[in-house]
Design an enzyme around this catalytic site. Structure first.
Site, PDB file in Angstrom:
ATOM      1  CE  LYS A  13      -1.953  -1.167   3.941  1.00  0.00           C
ATOM      2  NZ  LYS A  13      -1.203  -2.417   4.236  1.00  0.00           N
ATOM      3  NE  ARG A  88      -3.823  -1.390  10.229  1.00  0.00           N
ATOM      4  CZ  ARG A  88      -2.870  -0.792   9.513  1.00  0.00           C
ATOM      5  NH1 ARG A  88      -3.010   0.422   9.083  1.00  0.00           N
ATOM      6  NH2 ARG A  88      -1.792  -1.458   9.216  1.00  0.00           N
ATOM      7  NE  ARG A 155       6.891  -0.804   9.867  1.00  0.00           N
ATOM      8  CZ  ARG A 155       5.735  -0.663   9.212  1.00  0.00           C
ATOM      9  NH1 ARG A 155       5.698   0.004   8.062  1.00  0.00           N
ATOM     10  NH2 ARG A 155       4.624  -1.181   9.695  1.00  0.00           N
ATOM     11  NE  ARG A 166       2.526  -5.175  10.866  1.00  0.00           N
ATOM     12  CZ  ARG A 166       3.567  -5.053  10.036  1.00  0.00           C
ATOM     13  NH1 ARG A 166       4.715  -5.646  10.304  1.00  0.00           N
ATOM     14  NH2 ARG A 166       3.453  -4.335   8.945  1.00  0.00           N
TER      15      ARG A 166
HETATM   16  P1  AP5 Z   1       4.923  -1.690   1.760  1.00  0.00           P
HETATM   17  O1  AP5 Z   1       4.576  -0.808   0.621  1.00  0.00           O
HETATM   18  O2  AP5 Z   1       5.728  -1.121   2.862  1.00  0.00           O
HETATM   19  O3  AP5 Z   1       3.603  -2.440   2.281  1.00  0.00           O
HETATM   20  P2  AP5 Z   1       2.378  -1.876   3.114  1.00  0.00           P
HETATM   21  O4  AP5 Z   1       1.152  -2.493   2.553  1.00  0.00           O
HETATM   22  O5  AP5 Z   1       2.441  -0.403   3.216  1.00  0.00           O
HETATM   23  O6  AP5 Z   1       2.709  -2.600   4.483  1.00  0.00           O
HETATM   24  P3  AP5 Z   1       2.791  -2.015   5.970  1.00  0.00           P
HETATM   25  O7  AP5 Z   1       3.525  -3.072   6.770  1.00  0.00           O
HETATM   26  O8  AP5 Z   1       3.325  -0.641   6.007  1.00  0.00           O
HETATM   27  O9  AP5 Z   1       1.341  -2.020   6.337  1.00  0.00           O
HETATM   28  P4  AP5 Z   1       0.719  -2.111   7.694  1.00  0.00           P
HETATM   29  O10 AP5 Z   1      -0.661  -1.964   7.254  1.00  0.00           O
HETATM   30  O11 AP5 Z   1       1.003  -3.258   8.558  1.00  0.00           O
HETATM   31  O12 AP5 Z   1       1.484  -0.973   8.531  1.00  0.00           O
HETATM   32  P5  AP5 Z   1       1.248   0.563   8.749  1.00  0.00           P
HETATM   33  O13 AP5 Z   1       2.536   1.233   8.608  1.00  0.00           O
HETATM   34  O14 AP5 Z   1       0.086   1.035   7.997  1.00  0.00           O
HETATM   35  O15 AP5 Z   1       5.717  -2.953   1.146  1.00  0.00           O
HETATM   36  C1  AP5 Z   1       6.273  -3.933   1.999  1.00  0.00           C
HETATM   37  C2  AP5 Z   1       7.621  -4.399   1.438  1.00  0.00           C
HETATM   38  O16 AP5 Z   1       7.412  -5.087   0.209  1.00  0.00           O
HETATM   39  C3  AP5 Z   1       8.595  -3.258   1.121  1.00  0.00           C
HETATM   40  O17 AP5 Z   1       9.883  -3.702   1.452  1.00  0.00           O
HETATM   41  C4  AP5 Z   1       8.458  -3.045  -0.391  1.00  0.00           C
HETATM   42  O18 AP5 Z   1       9.671  -2.593  -0.981  1.00  0.00           O
HETATM   43  C5  AP5 Z   1       8.086  -4.451  -0.881  1.00  0.00           C
HETATM   44  N1  AP5 Z   1       7.114  -4.436  -1.979  1.00  0.00           N
HETATM   45  C6  AP5 Z   1       5.977  -3.693  -2.058  1.00  0.00           C
HETATM   46  N2  AP5 Z   1       5.301  -3.993  -3.186  1.00  0.00           N
HETATM   47  C7  AP5 Z   1       6.032  -4.949  -3.820  1.00  0.00           C
HETATM   48  C8  AP5 Z   1       5.847  -5.665  -5.033  1.00  0.00           C
HETATM   49  N3  AP5 Z   1       4.774  -5.476  -5.831  1.00  0.00           N
HETATM   50  N4  AP5 Z   1       6.773  -6.591  -5.381  1.00  0.00           N
HETATM   51  C9  AP5 Z   1       7.858  -6.810  -4.591  1.00  0.00           C
HETATM   52  N5  AP5 Z   1       8.100  -6.155  -3.433  1.00  0.00           N
HETATM   53  C10 AP5 Z   1       7.183  -5.238  -3.051  1.00  0.00           C
HETATM   54  O19 AP5 Z   1       0.838   0.543  10.296  1.00  0.00           O
HETATM   55  C11 AP5 Z   1       1.771   0.214  11.293  1.00  0.00           C
HETATM   56  C12 AP5 Z   1       1.075   0.090  12.617  1.00  0.00           C
HETATM   57  O20 AP5 Z   1       0.495   1.360  12.993  1.00  0.00           O
HETATM   58  C13 AP5 Z   1      -0.094  -0.901  12.684  1.00  0.00           C
HETATM   59  O21 AP5 Z   1       0.323  -2.224  12.896  1.00  0.00           O
HETATM   60  C14 AP5 Z   1      -0.883  -0.323  13.870  1.00  0.00           C
HETATM   61  O22 AP5 Z   1      -0.274  -0.638  15.080  1.00  0.00           O
HETATM   62  C15 AP5 Z   1      -0.751   1.175  13.651  1.00  0.00           C
HETATM   63  N6  AP5 Z   1      -1.840   1.691  12.823  1.00  0.00           N
HETATM   64  C16 AP5 Z   1      -1.724   2.216  11.561  1.00  0.00           C
HETATM   65  N7  AP5 Z   1      -2.929   2.571  11.078  1.00  0.00           N
HETATM   66  C17 AP5 Z   1      -3.826   2.269  12.061  1.00  0.00           C
HETATM   67  C18 AP5 Z   1      -5.230   2.368  12.140  1.00  0.00           C
HETATM   68  N8  AP5 Z   1      -5.967   2.845  11.119  1.00  0.00           N
HETATM   69  N9  AP5 Z   1      -5.838   1.977  13.288  1.00  0.00           N
HETATM   70  C19 AP5 Z   1      -5.121   1.487  14.329  1.00  0.00           C
HETATM   71  N10 AP5 Z   1      -3.774   1.340  14.297  1.00  0.00           N
HETATM   72  C20 AP5 Z   1      -3.131   1.719  13.169  1.00  0.00           C
HETATM   73 MG    MG Z   2       2.805   0.956   4.807  1.00  0.00          MG
END
Ligand code: AP5
Ligand code: MG
Length: 209
Positions: A13, A88, A155, A166
């Site tokens: 994402k 979420r 991270r 997660r």
């Molecule tokens: P990346 O683009 O980083 O993936 P992502 O979907 O953004 O994954 P996240 O881990 O950031 O999502 P998340 O939803 O767990 O965490 P968030 O930061 O939102 O890609 C991942 C990897 O794959 C990278 O290395 C990239 O290079 C590679 N990649 C990407 N696409 C690729 C492809 N097509 N092919 C090959 N490689 C690829 O949230 C973190 C924490 O914050 C949560 O766990 C929670 O505690 C809190 N939080 C955030 N939002 C909320 C909410 N709304 N409510 C409550 N708590 C929240």
């Molecule tokens: Mg992300």
């Protein structure tokens, strides 16, 4: 256009939002990035959420909704935005509906095996927040971001135990949003297994008027 990017952790994402934000002139809003910035500046919000995030759990709805309500009140997102990582939970989706009307929800679909492969190799820049990957998109010189020269780190919540948590939290609390938005006629699924450029092309096709 007001977009929500939905999908499990590691679906891509954030990576996709960074590519698409400029194309659509739609600001990228990532709750995860907002929380991580708060943690690195040791603000009261950061101190409150650090242990929750490190453990792979969700921050409480009222804190998260309050943040987004405030952010979406600003002028730059009056007509367009990309929400990455919010909503979420069903409670968050209902709150969002009360203060903003979403045009489209894109669900980035990937199996758990791909999630684990992506998160176990993710490397993040401490300065600009860019998501690199050990194998799929290496950052350049060891330990330094190829975009801004910032320090690269792994991270805390990308460690195996937190990733498992997660994925459990995603299944229990976030996956029900797929049905929620499908019922509202807003949902489109995109296969998030191919390479990033191909997915970006597919998103662009989808959003053509
Ligand atoms: P990346 O683009 O980083 O993936 P992502 O979907 O953004 O994954 P996240 O881990 O950031 O999502 P998340 O939803 O767990 O965490 P968030 O930061 O939102 O890609 C991942 C990897 O794959 C990278 O290395 C990239 O290079 C590679 N990649 C990407 N696409 C690729 C492809 N097509 N092919 C090959 N490689 C690829 O949230 C973190 C924490 O914050 C949560 O766990 C929670 O505690 C809190 N939080 C955030 N939002 C909320 C909410 N709304 N409510 C409550 N708590 C929240
Ligand atoms: Mg992300």
């Amino acid at each position: 256009m007001k977009l929500v990017f939905l999908g499990p952790p590691g679906a891509g994402k954030g990576t996709l939002a960074v590519k698409i934000t400029g194309l659509l002139n739609a600001p990228h809003i990532s709750t995860g990035n907002i929380f991580r910035e708060a943690i690195s500046s040791a603000s009261p919000l950061g101190l409150k959420v650090k242990s929750i995030i490190d453990a792979g759990k969700l921050v409480d709805d009222s804190t998260t909704i309050g943040l987004i309500r405030e952010r979406l009140a600003r002028e730059d997102v009056k007509d367009s935005y990309i929400l990455d990582g919010f909503p979420r939970t069903i409670t968050q989706a209902e709150a969002l509906a009360a203060f903003s009307s979403v045009d489209r929800v894109i669900n980035f679909d990937v199996p758990d095996s791909v999630v684990i492969e992506r998160l176990s190799g993710r490397l993040v820049c401490r300065k600009c927040g860019f998501n690199w990957h050990k194998t799929f998109n290496p950052p350049g010189k060891d330990g330094v971001c190829g975009k801004c020269g910032g320090e690269i780190y792994t991270r805390e919540d990308d460690k195996a135990e937190a990733v498992k948590k997660r994925l459990d939290v995603y299944r229990e609390q976030t996956a029900p949003l797929i049905e929620y938005y499908r019922n509202k006629g807003l949902l489109t699924n995109i296969d998030a297994r191919p390479n990033v450029d191909l997915i970006v092309e597919n998103v662009k096709k989808l959003l053509q008027p």
